[in-house]
Enzyme design. Structure first.
Site: not given
Ligand SMILES: NC(=O)c1ccc[n+]([C@@H]2O[C@H](COP(=O)([O-])OP(=O)(O)OC[C@H]3O[C@@H](n4cnc5c(N)ncnc54)[C@H](O)[C@@H]3O)[C@@H](O)[C@H]2O)c1
Length: 262
Positions: A154, A167
């Site tokens: 991130s 996080y």
């Molecule tokens: N959206 C943002 O602004 C942002 C910014 C920086 C990094 N990220 C990273 O990008 C990735 C995706 O982000 P997003 O916005 O889709 O996040 P999100 O949190 O909405 O989705 C994460 C996904 O992981 C799944 N998940 C949760 N726990 C799990 C487990 N134990 N085993 C398997 N699957 C599991 C959830 O069901 C979900 O589909 C994540 O790693 C997040 O940290 C997102």
């Protein structure tokens, strides 16, 4: 190596078997859909079985190939099963995108108010989960003498964003894991790289962040003055799962529209 180089296919993921953890929703769903459009065979590995099936259905409806395997990435048996299903279904594992994470479900609050069990859950999914998924795919990648691992961190790592301290800490851990693991698996031509997405308007982020997402408008600090969408991350993921990145490992690519520069 030089003799095998083909400029026409070096950046392609066509025919590659790629596991996307957390691929049922949010940005992971878009990785699976877009990589499938580019010809990859996708293993959708989210903890949410219904979401997995919806993603797989959408990939197949668009003419792509995909299989669903409900996976809790923090569970060693489940991650082993995930790797087994990939090999049983498609015969190999070319790429692993460690995208599953506890993020959008986490309340934003001061660091001293974070409950201990929530801290532990975040570490179990966001750090141990990455370790377990890498460990599960390693024997197959080692056998192939080739593999591409992409760990989603991130932009918080660069910015030190407050109010989800567990996080942020977990995503910094992902970078340490990426660097050290790259040195341990490089002899098998397995690359391990990280991506740091900026604040991205995924469906789950928008649903959970509400006002925060609306307030986080593109600003003058961002070189590209618009919001970030999941598709903005797909190019970096494709690069890191294609042969174009075969001599790049242990690195972190920041994809945030030019907000942080390093
Ligand atoms: N959206 C943002 O602004 C942002 C910014 C920086 C990094 N990220 C990273 O990008 C990735 C995706 O982000 P997003 O916005 O889709 O996040 P999100 O949190 O909405 O989705 C994460 C996904 O992981 C799944 N998940 C949760 N726990 C799990 C487990 N134990 N085993 C398997 N699957 C599991 C959830 O069901 C979900 O589909 C994540 O790693 C997040 O940290 C997102």
């Amino acid at each position: 190596m030089q003799d095998e180089f083909d400029a026409k296919t070096v950046a392609s993921v066509a025919g590659r078997v790629i596991i996307v953890t957390g691929g049922g929703k949010g940005i992971g769903k878009v990785y699976g859909q877009r990589l499938a459009e580019a010809g990859a065979k996708i293993v959708v590995a989210d903890i949410d079985a219904d979401a997995n099936n919806i993603t797989v259905g959408s990939i197949k409806a668009a003419g792509g190939e995909a299989v669903a395997v409900a996976t809790d990435v923090s569970d060693p048996d489940a991650t082993q099963h995930m790797a087994d299903v990939a090999v049983e279904t498609y015969g190999r594992i070319d790429g692993l995108i460690n995208n599953a994470s506890l993020m959008s479900v986490l309340p934003r609050r001061p660091w001293y108010e974070i409950p201990l069990d929530e801290w532990d859950s975040v570490m179990a999914v966001n750090v141990r989960g990455v370790f377990l998924c890498c460990r599960a795919v390693f024997p197959q990648m080692q056998k192939q003498n080739k593999g591409k691992i992409v760990n989603i961190s991130s932009s918080r790592f660069w910015e030190g964003t407050p109010n989800r301290l567990h996080y942020s800490t977990s995503k910094a851990g992902v970078i340490g894991l990426t660097r050290s693991l790259s040195r341990e698996v490089g002899e098998f031509n397995i690359t391990v790289n990280a991506i740091t997405p900026g604040f991205t308007l995924s469906d789950t982020q928008v649903a959970s962040s509400g006002d925060y997402a609306r307030q986080n408008l593109p600003d003058e600090i961002r070189a590209i003055r618009r919001h970030q969408f999941p598709e903005d991350l797909v190019g970096a993921v494709m690069f890191l799962t294609s042969d174009a990145s075969d001599y790049i490992t242990g690195q972190t690519i920041n994809v945030d529209g030019g907000r942080s520069m390093h």
